[in-house]
Design a protein around this motif. Structure first.
Motif, PDB file in Angstrom:
ATOM      1  N   ASN A 197     -12.958 -11.884 -16.683  1.00  0.00           N
ATOM      2  CA  ASN A 197     -14.060 -12.382 -16.933  1.00  0.00           C
ATOM      3  C   ASN A 197     -14.340 -13.679 -15.570  1.00  0.00           C
ATOM      4  O   ASN A 197     -13.263 -14.832 -15.075  1.00  0.00           O
ATOM      5  N   PRO A 198     -15.303 -12.734 -14.703  1.00  0.00           N
ATOM      6  CA  PRO A 198     -15.086 -13.313 -13.163  1.00  0.00           C
ATOM      7  C   PRO A 198     -16.205 -14.513 -13.127  1.00  0.00           C
ATOM      8  O   PRO A 198     -16.784 -15.130 -14.185  1.00  0.00           O
ATOM      9  N   ILE A 199     -15.444 -15.394 -12.546  1.00  0.00           N
ATOM     10  CA  ILE A 199     -15.939 -17.217 -12.369  1.00  0.00           C
ATOM     11  C   ILE A 199     -16.145 -17.618 -11.044  1.00  0.00           C
ATOM     12  O   ILE A 199     -15.187 -16.951 -10.263  1.00  0.00           O
ATOM     13  N   CYS A 200     -16.780 -17.896 -10.619  1.00  0.00           N
ATOM     14  CA  CYS A 200     -17.361 -18.581  -8.667  1.00  0.00           C
ATOM     15  C   CYS A 200     -17.215 -19.443  -8.852  1.00  0.00           C
ATOM     16  O   CYS A 200     -18.711 -20.253  -9.695  1.00  0.00           O
ATOM     17  N   PHE A 201     -16.880 -20.197  -7.776  1.00  0.00           N
ATOM     18  CA  PHE A 201     -17.246 -21.353  -7.825  1.00  0.00           C
ATOM     19  C   PHE A 201     -17.711 -21.712  -6.145  1.00  0.00           C
ATOM     20  O   PHE A 201     -16.973 -21.547  -5.478  1.00  0.00           O
ATOM     21  N   ILE A 202     -18.366 -22.494  -6.056  1.00  0.00           N
ATOM     22  CA  ILE A 202     -19.112 -22.697  -4.765  1.00  0.00           C
ATOM     23  C   ILE A 202     -19.029 -23.926  -4.332  1.00  0.00           C
ATOM     24  O   ILE A 202     -19.043 -24.852  -5.684  1.00  0.00           O
ATOM     25  N   ASN A 203     -18.613 -24.765  -3.099  1.00  0.00           N
ATOM     26  CA  ASN A 203     -18.318 -25.728  -2.826  1.00  0.00           C
ATOM     27  C   ASN A 203     -17.110 -26.944  -4.055  1.00  0.00           C
ATOM     28  O   ASN A 203     -17.441 -28.574  -4.168  1.00  0.00           O
ATOM     29  N   PRO A 204     -16.535 -26.443  -4.200  1.00  0.00           N
ATOM     30  CA  PRO A 204     -15.410 -26.905  -5.765  1.00  0.00           C
ATOM     31  C   PRO A 204     -14.259 -27.727  -4.689  1.00  0.00           C
ATOM     32  O   PRO A 204     -14.350 -27.954  -3.542  1.00  0.00           O
ATOM     33  N   ILE A 205     -14.756 -29.016  -5.911  1.00  0.00           N
ATOM     34  CA  ILE A 205     -13.708 -30.182  -5.645  1.00  0.00           C
ATOM     35  C   ILE A 205     -13.198 -30.416  -7.356  1.00  0.00           C
ATOM     36  O   ILE A 205     -13.475 -30.634  -8.419  1.00  0.00           O
ATOM     37  N   VAL A 206     -12.025 -30.915  -6.413  1.00  0.00           N
ATOM     38  CA  VAL A 206     -11.011 -31.562  -7.902  1.00  0.00           C
ATOM     39  C   VAL A 206     -11.429 -32.816  -8.251  1.00  0.00           C
ATOM     40  O   VAL A 206     -11.363 -33.908  -6.852  1.00  0.00           O
ATOM     41  N   LYS A 207     -11.598 -33.098  -9.078  1.00  0.00           N
ATOM     42  CA  LYS A 207     -12.032 -34.426  -9.671  1.00  0.00           C
ATOM     43  C   LYS A 207     -11.298 -35.504 -10.184  1.00  0.00           C
ATOM     44  O   LYS A 207     -10.844 -37.004 -10.030  1.00  0.00           O
ATOM     45  N   LYS A 208     -10.443 -34.477 -10.771  1.00  0.00           N
ATOM     46  CA  LYS A 208      -9.259 -35.281 -11.812  1.00  0.00           C
ATOM     47  C   LYS A 208      -7.873 -33.536 -11.525  1.00  0.00           C
ATOM     48  O   LYS A 208      -8.003 -33.099 -12.207  1.00  0.00           O
ATOM     49  N   ILE A 209      -6.849 -34.469 -12.000  1.00  0.00           N
ATOM     50  CA  ILE A 209      -5.368 -34.039 -12.447  1.00  0.00           C
ATOM     51  C   ILE A 209      -4.898 -35.193 -12.587  1.00  0.00           C
ATOM     52  O   ILE A 209      -4.606 -35.899 -13.163  1.00  0.00           O
ATOM     53  N   SER A 210      -3.908 -34.048 -13.631  1.00  0.00           N
ATOM     54  CA  SER A 210      -2.991 -34.868 -14.994  1.00  0.00           C
ATOM     55  C   SER A 210      -1.541 -34.722 -14.150  1.00  0.00           C
ATOM     56  O   SER A 210      -1.476 -34.585 -13.065  1.00  0.00           O
TER      57      SER A 210
END
Ligand code: ZN
Length: 174
Positions: A71-84
């Motif tokens: 299950n390959p996933i690529c994230f470009i310019n990832p930003i964490v918007k919310k955390i638990s």
């Protein structure tokens, strides 16, 4: 595709903050393929571009279990918007820190905004291992490593050990 060399501590590049991607062109697509190939070859579950020496905000991940489909996933310019508020703890390793494992507590769930390989803006809610893994990789984009979660004393011991390993000449037994 090409297999790339993973840089390790104390290489100073690992402390560099990576630059955002403006457009996903042929160079970026080639880089993403190289990242996946290098990650799978080294049996990692995540890899940031800076770990092969390229300071761009690109991450690849695959947290599927051995018996599951890839299950390959690529994230470009990832930003964490919310955390638990809820946390989870994993013993984390890093391809850039050979033989080093550190227990780290991170938010159990995080919402990540990113651009996919087609250049489309997306959001993904990441849970458990995926949450830990994406946070670990985003740390790389900001020049942050798992040893930064330790006290300076413990961190220095690890850096010294890894630096020494590097300087050792090849040992031969004749
Ligand atoms: Zn890492």
């Amino acid at each position: 595709m090409a297999l790339k060399k993973i840089i390790t501590v104390p290489n100073e590049l690992l402390r560099k903050s990576s630059d955002p991607i403006e457009t996903v062109g042929d160079n970026e697509k080639k880089l993403i393929k190289d990242l996946f190939e290098t990650m799978y070859h080294n049996k990692g579950i995540g890899l940031a571009a800076i770990q092969i020496g390229v300071p761009k905000r690109i991450i690849v991940l695959d947290v599927s279990q051995k018996e599951e489909k890839k299950n390959p996933i690529c994230f470009i310019n990832p930003i964490v918007k919310k955390i638990s508020d809820e946390k989870s703890i994993y013993e984390e390793g890093c391809l850039s820190l050979p033989e080093t494992f550190i227990e780290i507590e991170r938010p159990k769930v995080c919402l990540v905004e990113y651009i996919d390989q087609e250049g489309k803006k997306k959001e993904m809610e990441c849970d458990d291992l995926l949450s830990t893994c994406i946070q670990h990789e985003i740390n790389h984009l900001d020049g942050r490593l798992i040893i930064d979660f330790l006290s300076k004393l413990k961190r220095d011991v690890i850096i010294k050990k890894l630096s020494r390993n590097k300087q050792n000449p090849d040992r031969v037994v004749v």
